[in-house]
Design an enzyme around this catalytic site. Structure first.
Site, PDB file in Angstrom:
ATOM      1  N   ASN A   1      31.625 -21.913 -14.733  1.00 33.24           N
ATOM      2  CA  ASN A   1      30.487 -22.822 -14.724  1.00 33.24           C
ATOM      3  C   ASN A   1      29.648 -22.612 -15.971  1.00 33.24           C
ATOM      4  OD1 ASN A   1      28.559 -24.749 -13.650  1.00 33.24           O
ATOM      5  ND2 ASN A   1      27.225 -22.987 -13.463  1.00 33.24           N
TER       6      ASN A   1
ATOM      7  N   TYR B   1      19.956 -23.720 -17.858  1.00 32.91           N
ATOM      8  CA  TYR B   1      18.775 -23.324 -17.098  1.00 32.91           C
ATOM      9  C   TYR B   1      17.749 -22.773 -18.077  1.00 32.91           C
ATOM     10  CZ  TYR B   1      22.497 -23.026 -13.539  1.00 32.91           C
ATOM     11  OH  TYR B   1      23.581 -23.283 -12.748  1.00 32.91           O
ATOM     12  N   ARG B   2      16.488 -22.992 -17.788  1.00 28.80           N
ATOM     13  CA  ARG B   2      15.485 -22.370 -18.649  1.00 28.80           C
ATOM     14  C   ARG B   2      15.455 -20.871 -18.359  1.00 28.80           C
ATOM     15  NH1 ARG B   2      10.844 -24.943 -14.985  1.00 28.80           N
ATOM     16  NH2 ARG B   2       9.942 -23.053 -14.075  1.00 28.80           N
TER      17      ARG B   2
ATOM     18  N   ASP C   1       7.560 -28.840 -17.684  1.00 30.57           N
ATOM     19  CA  ASP C   1       8.942 -29.303 -17.549  1.00 30.57           C
ATOM     20  C   ASP C   1       9.074 -30.806 -17.763  1.00 30.57           C
ATOM     21  OD1 ASP C   1      11.744 -29.244 -16.849  1.00 30.57           O
ATOM     22  OD2 ASP C   1      11.319 -27.466 -15.671  1.00 30.57           O
TER      23      ASP C   1
ATOM     24  N   TRP D   1      17.524 -20.261 -12.069  1.00 33.11           N
ATOM     25  CA  TRP D   1      18.550 -21.098 -11.425  1.00 33.11           C
ATOM     26  C   TRP D   1      18.113 -21.361  -9.986  1.00 33.11           C
ATOM     27  CZ3 TRP D   1      23.114 -17.235 -12.514  1.00 33.11           C
ATOM     28  CH2 TRP D   1      22.974 -16.099 -11.739  1.00 33.11           C
TER      29      TRP D   1
END
Length: 479
Positions: free
Chosen positions: A163, A167-168, A276, A181
């Site tokens: 995978n 993600y931040r 965000d 996550w």
């Protein structure tokens, strides 16, 4: 389209005068993010910062996904739906159910030149820490500096599917960072499987500066169970070259930087706030800590970052491209589906408009339930279903359909206590929230209680007669 690496892409764009090089000294603290947002809003091409305050050995590239045209350039086509269609054509003549076809994708795709290949790395081990990376502080009240477009790579401990996600990641110190996550993200779900096996140190690699096709794939809603390296190989037309780290994680061998380590599920710390993509600060919450073991860099490394905020920024164009690429997958799962629009100002996880070929009463509600059960479409808060003759990309047509087909009591469905985006600040207890579905289709007698009224239409003979008159008027009075 096949790029060897990020540098190959930069050369490709430079030859077309589509790289803006900024040689003024800029700061990772707010300045680069501010420049990047303004450039994205203006649909300017990628920005390459060559003089970074306190990070003299680095360059930073931002704004790679500056418009839908940027995706066409990267993938080498403006017919994005054909990518999904060509993939699914492999299954057209196979007597399989929809579920079986989806399950068969990984094994089918392991054939041919799109398979990932092991290769020698272009990076080498070096003695630096997390604070040595030119990660950005994007908004004034952010908790610190964040990796905003680094790839988090994990491996499912049961299926061994790779995978690759975005993600931040909030830097705490030289050796630790907080991994944002969310519970329903693949990295977190893989971590849950490790925990069930009694393993609380999850092998992870944080990778930055890759071929933009791989970067696009990492942020895309690739069907669950399908290895993202395989899907990147489909988009590239060639398998991704990989290197295996000591912790067993496979990373692109041409990456600009690789951070090897693990996420400690027993070490939860407060992450955020962070401004965000919703255009608001998400409040602090607890997430697990990533712990660095080794760092690898290429010579004169290039750092890839993005700046998030109110749309439409880079995530808008990634989302719009994903909408087109994965429409054929959605049609396979929902056969009556004609088209969909995930508007960029609807944030792609909030509002979705879908047209269907309606054949029976109650079909629109059935489709809503199917959509809410399908991959990342399940996060949509608002679903609007319209008839096949409505252009879902024309908001005025959609508003007209709502105005002329919807009785709120009958045609609006509200569901409470269901999974939404964890970043949704409108919910009292995220990720649980509510959803609304609007059936804006013309109703059958069983739904309305009487026959649907006849729509007005012009007389065909009259239309033929007056067409020449209208043409004369247009030529004389319209520019």
């Amino acid at each position: 389209m096949t790029f060897e690496d990020l540098r190959d892409y930069i050369d490709f764009m430079s030859k077309r005068n589509k790289i803006i090089q900024i040689d003024d000294e800029v700061d990772v603290n707010l300045e680069i993010a501010e420049i990047t947002r303004r450039a994205t809003y203006m649909h300017l091409p990628p920005l390459l910062f060559s003089k970074i305050k306190k990070y003299e050995n680095w360059k930073i590239i931002t704004n790679i996904f500056y418009s839908i045209n940027s995706i066409y350039e990267i993938l080498g086509t403006n017919n994005l739906e054909s990518i999904g269609e060509n993939l699914l054509n492999n299954f057209k003549d196979m007597p399989l159910s929809t579920i079986d076809k989806i399950k068969s994708l990984p094994s089918m795709l392991k054939l041919g030149k799109i398979t990932p290949k092991l290769d020698k790395p272009k990076f080498k081990e070096t003695n630096v820490g997390l604070n040595d990376f030119p990660a950005l502080k994007t908004w004034p009240k952010d908790a610190g500096r964040f990796f905003t477009y680094s790839l988090t790579i994990t491996k499912d401990p049961e299926t061994e599917v790779n995978n690759v996600s975005v993600y931040r990641i909030q830097i705490i110190n030289d050796k630790e960072a907080i991994m944002h996550w969310q519970a329903f993200k693949r990295g977190s779900m893989a971590a849950s499987k490790y925990k069930e096996k009694g393993i609380t140190k999850v092998p992870v690699a944080i990778v930055n500066g890759v071929d933009p096709v791989i970067a696009f794939t990492a942020a895309s809603p690739v069907p669950a169970g399908l290895d993202k390296y395989l899907f990147a190989g489909i988009l590239r037309g060639e398998g991704v070259k990989l290197t295996e780290l000591d912790n067993g994680i496979l990373v692109p061998s041409t990456a600009e930087s690789v951070i090897e380590g693990y996420v400690d599920l027993n070490d939860m710390r407060l992450e955020g706030p962070f401004g965000d993509h919703l255009g608001y600060y998400t409040p602090p919450d607890y997430y697990p800590v990533f712990k660095l073991e080794k760092v690898y860099l290429r010579d004169s490394p290039i750092f890839h970052a993005t700046a998030v905020g109110k749309p439409p920024l880079e995530d808008a164009w990634i989302g719009k491209a994903s909408e087109r690429i994965f429409l054929p997958f959605a049609k396979m799962i929902i056969p009556e589906l004609i088209d969909m629009n995930l508007p960029e100002y609807g944030l792609f996880t909030s509002i979705g408009i879908f047209s269907i070929r309606k054949n029976y009463p109650g079909q629109a509600r059935r489709v809503m339930m199917s959509i809410w059960g399908t991959g990342q479409l399940s996060f949509l808060k608002f679903i609007i279903i319209v008839d096949s003759d409505v252009n879902v990309h024309d908001i005025n047509q959609v508003l007209y359909a709502i105005s002329t087909t919807v009785d709120p009591v009958r045609d609006v469905l509200i569901i409470n206590g269901i999974l939404n985006d964890s970043l949704d600040h409108t919910s009292a207890n995220p990720p649980l929230g509510s959803k609304i579905g609007i059936d804006a289709t013309r109703k059958f007698k069983e739904e309305l209680g009487r026959e649907w009224p006849e729509e007005v239409k012009s007389d065909e003979e009259v239309v033929k007669k007056i067409n020449p008159i209208i043409e004369k008027i247009k030529q004389q009075y319209l520019p």
